[in-house]
Design a protein around this motif. Structure first.
Motif, PDB file in Angstrom:
ATOM      1  N   ALA A 153       0.782  -1.282  -0.045  1.00  0.00           N
ATOM      2  CA  ALA A 153      -0.012  -0.036   0.108  1.00  0.00           C
ATOM      3  C   ALA A 153       0.761   1.095  -0.008  1.00  0.00           C
ATOM      4  N   GLY A 163       0.948   4.009  -2.918  1.00  0.00           N
ATOM      5  CA  GLY A 163       0.533   5.602  -2.961  1.00  0.00           C
ATOM      6  C   GLY A 163       1.609   6.296  -3.413  1.00  0.00           C
ATOM      7  N   THR A 166      -4.714  -3.443  -4.824  1.00  0.00           N
ATOM      8  CA  THR A 166      -4.272  -2.302  -4.057  1.00  0.00           C
ATOM      9  C   THR A 166      -3.933  -0.968  -4.716  1.00  0.00           C
ATOM     10  N   ILE A 179      -6.181   2.645  -4.070  1.00  0.00           N
ATOM     11  CA  ILE A 179      -5.453   3.851  -3.743  1.00  0.00           C
ATOM     12  C   ILE A 179      -5.754   4.771  -4.982  1.00  0.00           C
ATOM     13  N   ALA A 236      -2.453   6.011   1.192  1.00  0.00           N
ATOM     14  CA  ALA A 236      -1.698   4.695   1.487  1.00  0.00           C
ATOM     15  C   ALA A 236      -1.144   4.163   2.768  1.00  0.00           C
TER      16      ALA A 236
END
Length: 444
Positions: A64, A68, A120, A124, A376
């Motif tokens: 994550a 981000g 994921t 995001i 994130a």
């Protein structure tokens, strides 16, 4: 003459990303559900089934923060498209591997990991892009639709997955899921992103020279990623309000895990509910999330997301305490079931009243070139603590009364809320003082 609802770019984008995310969530949710059933049938091993859960959870926690960074440094529209295309390619390769290799588990586990990675990056990218997709007055509606797509997907994925698994061979099921991700890809291709001047001015995602420099070689690229990741974490801890939200999210998610561990034990062992009744309880949680998402999508945007967050957390703590009542006082099986149905619906609604204000606040206050990394960090903080909570509650449920665990969890959530409220208040005051000092220095 009044324009149609989908005549505006914001409305059109909301329809497209809602449809795309729903297709993506349904695809990944059904695949994870069906893979679990397939592996249980193939191996009869509970440990093999547990590996499927780890394959779906671990990449989200680990990747994550990097997702981000990529969301802040890349074109987010292209990142959405690449994530969906990678999911399609993953399923097609898994289909070929299973077709040629028979009952081999490695390609199936690998496909779960890769789909979790794709999910994921996709999730995001969507969460950090809402202000580039809709006008600011529609941000709460967009956030509600974002949550609604997840709620509908999570509600329907086990149902549709179970139905399809009963009538469709596993290999063909892979191709059906690939088709679902193809639909999501097409929706992402149709999105129209607004140009965000913050990104261009700060040298973030709109700065091709930075991306070119980062891509010269692997070591430079990793250095850029580490630097961006460190910058995102540093940004979070320099913002008192965001830091307070992060701490609240971290601890609340730790205690909320009691719902996943203690409630099944209560339903089956203490209240003697059937598996069908327990399944209905879980469905009511998703139904509450869906209904509240619908309401928030049409309700006027809150002028104080922080106040809505505190109210939601207070309600959540009280609901946890209320869940202990059938264990403390005499409830018949039927009355306990109905009581818990209502509480689960209210819990789902309350969770949305917590999640959406957080999303709205972050969308409105975080600079565009940090938005992906901040989302994130929040997602990583909430996800990383969940396994620890599951282990702890799994141990405690055999040692302590379930009523005590639920009551203690509710009181802990209320304590986190009280401390978090003070943190938010002091954070707001500190940021207000910093802004006043900055204005004074600017005019000096």
């Amino acid at each position: 003459m009044k324009k149609g609802y989908f005549a505006t770019p914001s409305s059109r984008n909301m329809l497209l990303f809602f449809t795309g995310k729903l297709a993506s969530i349904l695809g990944s949710g059904m695949y994870t559900f069906v893979v679990g059933l397939y592996i249980l049938k193939l191996t009869g091993s509970g440990s093999s089934f547990a590996v499927t859960l780890i394959c779906g959870m671990l990449p989200r926690i680990v990747l994550a923060p990097f997702a981000g960074v990529m969301a802040d440094r890349m074109n987010r529209r292209m990142l959405l498209i690449y994530s969906d295309l990678a999911a399609v390619l993953t399923l097609l390769l898994a289909f070929l591997a299973v077709s040629l290799g028979g009952g081999m588990l490695l390609p199936i586990y690998t496909s779960l990991v890769l789909l979790s990675v794709c999910s994921t990056f996709y999730g995001i990218s969507v969460s950090s892009s809402l202000l580039q997709l809709v006008d600011s007055q529609y941000i709460q509606r967009a956030g509600s639709l974002n949550q609604m797509a997840g709620s509908i997907g999570n509600l329907l994925a086990p149902v549709l997955g179970g139905m399809l698994y009963a009538v469709v061979p596993f290999k063909l099921f892979m191709l059906l899921n690939a088709a679902g991700f193809t639909i999501s890809t097409l929706m992402s291709c149709g999105l129209r992103f607004k140009r965000d001047p913050e990104l261009t001015e700060s040298g973030g995602a709109a700065d091709p020279a930075a991306l070119s420099h980062a891509g010269r070689d692997l070591s430079n690229m990793m250095s850029e990623l580490r630097s961006s990741l460190t910058g995102g974490i540093s940004y979070v801890f320099k913002k008192p309000v965001i830091r307070a939200i992060l701490i609240i999210v971290f601890w609340v998610n730790f205690f909320v895990v009691a719902l996943n561990v203690v409630l099944p034990f209560v339903a089956v062992e203490h209240l003697s509910l059937s598996s069908g009744q327990y399944g209905t309880l879980n469905a009511m949680l998703a139904a509450g999330m869906l209904v509240m998402s619908l309401l928030l999508s049409v309700r006027r945007q809150s002028s104080s997301p922080a106040r809505s967050l505190i109210r939601g957390l207070t309600s959540l703590g009280l609901l946890f305490i209320a869940m202990a009542l059938p264990l403390i006082f005499f409830f018949s099986t039927g009355s306990a079931f109905i009581f818990l149905l209502v509480l689960m619906f209210l819990t789902g609604s309350t969770v949305m009243n917590i999640n959406i204000p957080i999303q709205v606040y972050l969308q409105q206050t975080v600079e565009a070139d940090y938005r992906g990394r901040v989302f994130a960090v929040v997602e990583t903080a909430s996800g990383a603590i969940a396994p620890a909570g599951m282990i702890l509650y799994g141990l405690l449920v055999d040692l302590l009364p379930a009523a005590f665990l639920l009551t203690a969890s509710g009181l802990a959530i209320l304590l986190v809320t009280l401390l978090g409220r003070r943190g938010l208040k002091s954070g707001n005051e500190l940021e207000a003082n910093e802004n006043r000092e900055a204005e004074v220095q600017l005019h000096a």
